[in-house]
Design a protein around this motif. Structure first.
Motif, PDB file in Angstrom:
ATOM      1  N   LEU A  72      33.051  19.564   2.789  1.00 28.78           N
ATOM      2  CA  LEU A  72      32.015  18.804   3.482  1.00 28.78           C
ATOM      3  C   LEU A  72      31.555  19.471   4.778  1.00 28.78           C
ATOM      4  CD1 LEU A  72      30.145  16.370   3.650  1.00 28.78           C
ATOM      5  CD2 LEU A  72      32.054  15.049   4.598  1.00 28.78           C
ATOM      6  N   PRO A  73      32.446  19.996   5.632  1.00 33.61           N
ATOM      7  CA  PRO A  73      31.952  20.657   6.841  1.00 33.61           C
ATOM      8  C   PRO A  73      31.018  21.833   6.535  1.00 33.61           C
ATOM      9  CG  PRO A  73      34.294  20.232   7.062  1.00 33.61           C
ATOM     10  CD  PRO A  73      33.923  19.904   5.637  1.00 33.61           C
ATOM     11  N   MET A  74      31.300  22.541   5.486  1.00 36.15           N
ATOM     12  CA  MET A  74      30.481  23.679   5.077  1.00 36.15           C
ATOM     13  C   MET A  74      29.088  23.224   4.650  1.00 36.15           C
ATOM     14  SD  MET A  74      31.778  26.119   2.073  1.00 36.15           S
ATOM     15  CE  MET A  74      30.828  27.398   1.355  1.00 36.15           C
ATOM     16  N   VAL A  75      29.024  22.205   3.810  1.00 38.42           N
ATOM     17  CA  VAL A  75      27.740  21.696   3.319  1.00 38.42           C
ATOM     18  C   VAL A  75      26.961  21.042   4.457  1.00 38.42           C
ATOM     19  CG1 VAL A  75      26.655  20.048   1.728  1.00 38.42           C
ATOM     20  CG2 VAL A  75      28.592  21.449   0.957  1.00 38.42           C
ATOM     21  N   PHE A  76      27.644  20.302   5.304  1.00 38.15           N
ATOM     22  CA  PHE A  76      26.986  19.658   6.439  1.00 38.15           C
ATOM     23  C   PHE A  76      26.389  20.709   7.377  1.00 38.15           C
ATOM     24  CE2 PHE A  76      27.381  17.337  10.646  1.00 38.15           C
ATOM     25  CZ  PHE A  76      26.253  16.558  10.454  1.00 38.15           C
ATOM     26  N   HIS A  77      27.133  21.778   7.628  1.00 37.40           N
ATOM     27  CA  HIS A  77      26.629  22.864   8.471  1.00 37.40           C
ATOM     28  C   HIS A  77      25.348  23.452   7.875  1.00 37.40           C
ATOM     29  CE1 HIS A  77      26.287  26.995   9.952  1.00 37.40           C
ATOM     30  NE2 HIS A  77      26.803  26.513  11.074  1.00 37.40           N
ATOM     31  N   ALA A  78      25.385  23.749   6.584  1.00 35.61           N
ATOM     32  CA  ALA A  78      24.201  24.325   5.930  1.00 35.61           C
ATOM     33  C   ALA A  78      23.022  23.370   6.022  1.00 35.61           C
ATOM     34  CB  ALA A  78      24.514  24.640   4.470  1.00 35.61           C
ATOM     35  N   TYR A  79      23.291  22.091   5.809  1.00 38.33           N
ATOM     36  CA  TYR A  79      22.211  21.096   5.865  1.00 38.33           C
ATOM     37  C   TYR A  79      21.617  21.031   7.273  1.00 38.33           C
ATOM     38  CZ  TYR A  79      19.558  16.878   5.029  1.00 38.33           C
ATOM     39  OH  TYR A  79      18.526  15.976   4.913  1.00 38.33           O
ATOM     40  N   GLN A  80      22.460  21.051   8.291  1.00 33.92           N
ATOM     41  CA  GLN A  80      22.000  20.962   9.680  1.00 33.92           C
ATOM     42  C   GLN A  80      21.216  22.193  10.128  1.00 33.92           C
ATOM     43  OE1 GLN A  80      25.838  20.244  11.746  1.00 33.92           O
ATOM     44  NE2 GLN A  80      24.633  18.769  12.896  1.00 33.92           N
ATOM     45  N   PHE A  81      21.647  23.372   9.712  1.00 34.06           N
ATOM     46  CA  PHE A  81      21.112  24.615  10.257  1.00 34.06           C
ATOM     47  C   PHE A  81      20.090  25.312   9.370  1.00 34.06           C
ATOM     48  CE2 PHE A  81      24.851  23.893  12.818  1.00 34.06           C
ATOM     49  CZ  PHE A  81      24.389  24.217  14.081  1.00 34.06           C
TER      50      PHE A  81
END
Length: 144
Positions: free
Chosen positions: A96-105
């Motif tokens: 989840l942190p990986m996907v959330f990072h990609a979504y945010q950036f």
């Protein structure tokens, strides 16, 4: 805009989508493709192709899978190798942190390879083992 697809065994993809929704609201340019036990590889391929077609207006697409070498990863990698889906990159071992990072950036990092590299680093940095310490740090209490 970089589109994002999450796929994996069981309800991995819909679970990550649910977590992302808690942080970011209803995700846009985002597709979740679960791979359930009763489904065939052909069915997974069709559903991933459908998700890619939904994101065809995106400049690139990042596919996040659960297990490197698993069926969702292998199918997505085969789609990348085919060259039929434009600028497509695939990452395995997602969290989840990986996907959330990609979504945010994804609006700030516009190269899909750079976005995946940065998101992979973020995902790795969030994996830790809890260690009890004898330090004077604040103690956490668990409510029962």
């Amino acid at each position: 805009m970089i589109g994002i697809i999450v796929t994996g065994h069981g309800e991995f993809a819909s679970g990550l989508a649910s977590g992302l929704k808690l942080f970011a609201g209803k995700p846009e340019y985002f597709e979740a493709v679960d791979f359930n036990p009763e489904e065939s590889i052909e069915n997974l391929t069709d559903r991933l192709a459908e998700a890619l077609n939904k994101l065809s207006g995106c400049e690139a697409v990042a596919v996040f899978t659960d297990l490197t070498g698993g069926s969702p990863y292998n199918v997505a990698s085969g789609m990348k190798r085919s060259g039929r889906y434009g600028d497509l990159e695939v990452a395995g071992g997602s969290n989840l942190p990986m996907v959330f990072h990609a979504y945010q950036f994804r609006t700030m990092i516009t190269d899909v390879r750079e976005l995946l590299d940065a998101s992979l680093e973020e995902g790795k940095s969030q994996m830790v083992r809890f260690q009890d310490s004898d330090s004077d740090e604040e103690e956490w209490e668990v409510e029962e």
